[in-house]
Scaffold this active site. Sequence first.
Site, PDB file in Angstrom:
ATOM      1  N   CYS A 101      -5.438  -3.241   3.450  1.00  0.00           N
ATOM      2  CA  CYS A 101      -4.179  -2.912   4.429  1.00  0.00           C
ATOM      3  C   CYS A 101      -5.784  -2.621   6.147  1.00  0.00           C
ATOM      4  CB  CYS A 101      -3.717  -1.327   4.547  1.00  0.00           C
ATOM      5  SG  CYS A 101      -2.609  -0.892   6.256  1.00  0.00           S
ATOM      6  N   GLU A 120       1.080  -1.050   0.320  1.00  0.00           N
ATOM      7  CA  GLU A 120      -0.035  -0.137   0.139  1.00  0.00           C
ATOM      8  C   GLU A 120       0.999   1.454   0.159  1.00  0.00           C
ATOM      9  OE1 GLU A 120      -3.247   1.667   2.650  1.00  0.00           O
ATOM     10  OE2 GLU A 120      -1.897   0.887   3.395  1.00  0.00           O
ATOM     11  N   LYS A 149     -10.464   2.123  -1.769  1.00  0.00           N
ATOM     12  CA  LYS A 149      -9.747   1.446  -0.488  1.00  0.00           C
ATOM     13  C   LYS A 149     -11.960   2.531  -0.075  1.00  0.00           C
ATOM     14  CE  LYS A 149      -7.025   1.701   3.502  1.00  0.00           C
ATOM     15  NZ  LYS A 149      -5.876   1.926   4.127  1.00  0.00           N
TER      16      LYS A 149
END
Length: 264
Positions: A146, A40, A111
């Site tokens: 994440c 990421e 995300k």
Amino acid sequence: MRASLIQIAVDPDESVKARRQRAASLIAAQRGADLVVLPELWPVGAFAYTAFEDEAEPLQGPTHDIMAKAAADAGVWLHAGSFVERAADGTLYNTSLVFTPEGERAAAYRKIHRFGFDKGEAVMMGAGDELVTVALPQTTLGLATCYDLRFPEMFRGLVDAGAETLIVSAGWPERRRAHWTLLAQARAVENQSYVLAVASAGTHAGVEQSGHSIVVDPWGEVLAEAGAGEEVLAVEFDPAKVATTREQFPALKDRRLGLAPPRL
């Protein structure tokens, strides 16, 4: 299937431009792999919030173009980790890109779960609202980034959409590394899927990164795990094991709550 997880280190003394080129070189060295995955926000560092605004790029900007060429040069499917995307309306997103072995963009994932509570990414970036899967010849990928790892309903949604291999690209802090390993194994077991989770190394804006990228099979067995520093974690796995696991222990068919039963 052969996968290479590139646990790249983010050095604050290395420019973003130089790190893009170095990442491309690391990808080139993986020729012969089927899939390569990066962490990421590796161009700037996941916790380097003060750099987000200055280093933001359009979707098809420098990182996109360099990664597309790297995928084509190596002849691999490439999950290029994520970068700071600036949308046409000015909103910033934490966006992951996937490229085909021909260098064509196959998917972009913004995300969904932003980290930081009332600061950092949570207030600086917009939230994605779409689950993204990518069909490879050998398996279907489900994309996550994440903090997404802490939300099991998202992964069940990816499985419902056909995902068999769950990709988690992360900049995970060392102080919560035990959670990283635990959650990666949990997502694999509960979804009877492979989990390929790649974290960055180094220190981002004073936050030490966990490293310890990990590959987990559908029974929760750890097939490979990296150390703390920059390295390439290479692993071979059999995508057909997902179907056999779901047949031998058909827990997903017994679901009573939530989304519709997945395709098995």
